[in-house]
Every structure is written in C-alpha cells, then in structure tokens.
Design an enzyme around this catalytic site. Structure first.
Site, PDB file in Angstrom:
ATOM      1  N   PHE A 133       0.857  -1.193   0.000  1.00 58.85           N
ATOM      2  CA  PHE A 133       0.000   0.000   0.000  1.00 58.85           C
ATOM      3  C   PHE A 133       0.886   1.233   0.000  1.00 58.85           C
ATOM      4  O   PHE A 133       1.759   1.377   0.848  1.00 58.85           O
ATOM      5  CB  PHE A 133      -0.923   0.036   1.226  1.00 58.85           C
ATOM      6  N   ASP A 218       9.172   2.675   1.518  1.00 62.25           N
ATOM      7  CA  ASP A 218       8.009   3.415   1.989  1.00 62.25           C
ATOM      8  C   ASP A 218       7.881   3.152   3.485  1.00 62.25           C
ATOM      9  O   ASP A 218       7.377   2.114   3.894  1.00 62.25           O
ATOM     10  CB  ASP A 218       6.763   2.958   1.225  1.00 62.25           C
ATOM     11  N   LYS A 247       2.882  10.167   8.022  1.00 61.34           N
ATOM     12  CA  LYS A 247       2.137   9.805   9.236  1.00 61.34           C
ATOM     13  C   LYS A 247       2.655  10.449  10.533  1.00 61.34           C
ATOM     14  O   LYS A 247       2.245  11.539  10.859  1.00 61.34           O
ATOM     15  CB  LYS A 247       2.018   8.287   9.336  1.00 61.34           C
TER      16      LYS A 247
HETATM   17  C1  LIG Z   1      -0.792   5.498   4.931  1.00 61.71           C
HETATM   18  C2  LIG Z   1       0.244   5.072   3.987  1.00 61.71           C
HETATM   19  C3  LIG Z   1       0.486   5.787   2.797  1.00 61.71           C
HETATM   20  C4  LIG Z   1      -0.350   6.954   2.361  1.00 61.71           C
HETATM   21  O1  LIG Z   1      -0.267   8.027   3.263  1.00 61.71           O
HETATM   22  P1  LIG Z   1      -1.368   9.189   3.189  1.00 61.71           P
HETATM   23  O2  LIG Z   1      -0.824  10.237   4.121  1.00 61.71           O
HETATM   24  O3  LIG Z   1      -2.662   8.603   3.636  1.00 61.71           O
HETATM   25  O4  LIG Z   1      -1.423   9.660   1.788  1.00 61.71           O
HETATM   26  C5  LIG Z   1       1.529   5.379   1.984  1.00 61.71           C
HETATM   27  N1  LIG Z   1       2.278   4.318   2.313  1.00 61.71           N
HETATM   28  C6  LIG Z   1       2.082   3.612   3.443  1.00 61.71           C
HETATM   29  C7  LIG Z   1       2.968   2.453   3.755  1.00 61.71           C
HETATM   30  C8  LIG Z   1       1.052   3.956   4.314  1.00 61.71           C
HETATM   31  O5  LIG Z   1       0.830   3.235   5.414  1.00 61.71           O
END
Ligand SMILES: *Cc1c(COP(=O)(O)O)cnc(C)c1O
Length: 395
Positions: A133, A218, A247
């Site tokens: 994700f 990520d 986050k």
């Molecule tokens: C939440 C998340 C995203 C997206 O972040 P947003 O601030 O909601 O756009 C991307 N990568 C990972 C691994 C995430 O957990």
C-alpha cells in the site's frame, strides 16, 4: 439526542461518503486515550492510522505549534525558513539520508519519490509488491496492490508491476536495465502487517544496485519509532536510495517527506513543488515530535512493549487466531475469519483498533501507551475472541 448523535447526523449530511465510519465521535485525546462527545473513554490502538506515535495532544508538540502559530504559519519554499532548515538537517541526521523534499502526506511523498526516480534514472518502470500500500493519488495508487482501491480509477500509471512480497527470486527476475525503482514497505501495513524477510530486502538492495535502479522504501507507516527502531530499515541494515515518510513525522500534523541518499546529489530546479510543503507550522511540530521521540526513548519503548504485547496476544488460546505477528508496536492478529465484527466488539470494550485486509486486526497504539492499558487491550482481545461472532452483522 446525545451530543454524539447530533454531530454524526451533521457529518453524515455533508461528508463525501468515501469513508466507512465507526459509530463514534472523537473529540479529545491525551497520550493513548481518546474521548467521545458523550465523555466515554477509549484506549486508542488506531493511533491516527499511525500518525500519533508521540501520543495525542503531546504538550511539547502543542506548545511548539502554538508558539510557531504566533510567529509564522505559512512560508512557501521560494524563501528560506529557520524551522524548515533545522528540520531538514534533523531528518537527514536521523535517517542517514542526504537531502529532503517536504510535502504534506504519505501519498505525496511516494509521488515525489516516483518522479525523482524517473528523473534520476531516465527510466520509466516501477516494481512494487503484491499486498503493498503506497497511497491513493494516481502514481502511488498504481503501486498499491488492493484491487478495490485501484479498479474504479483505471487506467493507472503504465509501467508499474507487482511481484510477490518476500520472494527474492521473483524480485531478482523482475528488475532489469529498464527499472527506474523498486518500492517496498519494510513491514506491509494495510496489506496485513507482514514484516519483510531480511533476505528479501537485502536482495532488493543488491539487484537495484546491480541494475542501476533505485530502492524506494516506503516507511510512511513504519517510521518514527513504530517498529522499535527510529526507522524499520535499521532492523535490516540496509540503506534506501529514496525514503518516503509521513504519518507520525509531525506529531499528528499533516506532513510528508521524500528523502534522497546524499550520493544522488541535488535535483535540478523547477521539477517539483508544493505550496504547503515545508510549512513552518508543520516543521515546528515535526521538530518537537522528534525531540519527544528521542527524549522519551520511544523507539526503544516500542521494541520492549511491542515484544511483550505480541507475546501476551500469542498466549490467547482461541481457535479463531491464525497468527500473531509484527515488529515493535506494529502488531497484527490474523484471524481465520473476518476481523470486522471483532473490531466492533473491541470498541464496545473501549478499545479502538484497525483492520489490515479482511482478516487481520491491526494495533498501532501511540508509543507512549501505558503497559496496563496494553494489558487491558490483551484482556479485551481475549474476551472478544472467546466465542465466534456471526458475520451476518457487524460488517
Ligand atoms: C498510509 C500510507 C500511505 C499513504 O499516506 P497518506 O498520508 O494517507 O497519503 C503510503 N504508504 C504507506 C505504507 C502507508 O501506510
């Protein structure tokens, strides 16, 4: 009508509708506790989807935001700024990276990393992992695996392919001289709390270097202490070429960043930008959040409490549990059935937690959570898993 019911009705009338909402109105938080509009208290294992690592309304973050708000709230990056300069230095110090692009969310950090990878390599192709994700804007969405997020919005970015996670030979086979970047989570969050095998990440680093592709990690969810280290890649002794964070970067305020390895050098001017990127208010919050993470030793706390929490959860003797897994305080309990009704039941016990996919209960408590609150979470999980809940309701 209760205070909660009135607020819910108003929001229902005006919200876009893209979110499935829980039947609760949250109005206040402190540490790992949340309160609803009727004064009920909850232990928070949602943690703002992982944005609340330092806890809700941390006094040092609140003070930094208040002070900065009186000083300067907005300042585009055509100017230099004191808070931003200091944050960029601090971020490079804690990540070992060389340069920073600041933005406002995780998906924007991923978009930036993709654009930078194309720019630097002159190539187009991106390899991502199944069950990964990375966000919901078009580029990041193209690398996201879950079909229900993607299908309504196709066609997506061409040249993005998915390989099975934790399959080093599939990755080895996929990466070539056409590959601009490989993007991976060190622990898949939304995809079910799946920690990477060391061999998989080592292979990713190796094949990227072999073929001149860039490794994008990520760490939007795993960053800032969540997994028991400041960043999850420290568990694996690898160094990404590009690092995406968001986050918990700014104590809960909206912020993201794409960091570049020093050796990649400085990017040319005018290739990317953001009006709010490097916003001084968010920078001040992020500096305070970093201070809290370091001064309160929160990564170490996540390591210790996380190990304890996972061990207690693993002791729960229920035929409904398939596996307990995670890293630090990023914890998943995979069930043999749908997780949603059990999360609903947990809420009735005063515990808020998340799903990850259909069958995994995910726990992302603020890293400041008290051990006795985690103990209550264990007892509540044990209690809701004591008997199967029929899935006809609760979905
Ligand atoms: C939440 C998340 C995203 C997206 O972040 P947003 O601030 O909601 O756009 C991307 N990568 C990972 C691994 C995430 O957990």
């Amino acid at each position: 009508m209760s205070a909660s019911a009135a607020i819910q009705e108003m929001e229902q009338n005006y919200t876009s509708g893209v979110y499935t909402k829980r039947d609760v109105v949250i109005v206040r938080g402190s540490g790992a506790k949340l309160w609803d509009a009727d004064g009920n208290e909850y232990i928070d294992c949602v943690g703002g989807h992982g944005a609340a690592n330092v806890g809700h309304a941390h006094p040092r973050v609140a003070q930094a935001v208040a002070e900065q708000a009186r000083q300067l709230i907005t300042c585009p990056e055509i100017f230099y700024n004191d808070r931003r300069a200091e944050l960029e230095r601090r971020l490079c110090l804690v990540t070992g990276m060389g340069r920073v692009f600041l933005c406002n969310s995780g998906t924007e950090a991923v978009e930036a990393a993709f654009k930078f990878a194309r720019l630097i390599t002159g190539r187009k192709e991106i390899i991502a992992a199944m069950r990964g994700f990375h966000g919901r804007t078009f580029g990041a969405l193209s690398a996201t695996w879950e079909k229900k997020y993607r299908a309504p919005f196709e066609p997506l970015l061409p040249g993005v392919r998915h390989v099975p996670y934790n399959d080093p030979s599939a990755l080895q086979e996929a990466v070539s001289a056409e590959t601009a970047a490989v993007i991976l989570e060190a622990v898949q969050g939304e995809g079910g709390v799946n920690p990477a095998d060391a061999e998989f990440l080592h292979t990713a680093q190796k094949v990227c270097r072999q073929h001149g592709a860039l490794l994008i990690l990520d760490e939007v969810q795993t960053g800032f202490g969540r997994t028991g280290k400041m960043f999850a890649f420290e568990h694996y002794a690898i160094q990404p070429d590009l690092l995406c964070v968001a986050k918990s970067i700014a104590g809960g305020l909206p912020m993201g960043a794409a960091l570049l390895r020093a050796e990649l050098g400085k990017l040319p001017g005018h290739v990317h930008g953001s009006t709010f990127g490097g916003n001084p208010l968010a920078c001040a919050a992020a500096l305070a959040a970093l201070d809290v993470l370091e001064d309160e030793h929160l990564p170490q706390r996540a390591e210790e409490l996380g190990g304890w929490f996972r061990a207690r959860l693993a002791e729960i003797d229920s035929p409904l549990v398939r596996e307990v897994r995670g890293l630090g305080l990023m914890v998943g309990v995979e069930l043999r059935c749908k997780a949603a009704p059990y999360l609903q039941a947990l809420m009735a016990h005063g515990v808020l937690a998340l799903p990850a996919g259909m069958t995994v209960m995910r726990f992302l408590p603020p890293l400041v959570i008290a051990q006795q609150d985690l103990q209550k979470v264990v007892e509540s999980v044990q209690s809701v898993l004591a008997a199967p809940i029929s899935t006809a309701e609760g979905e």
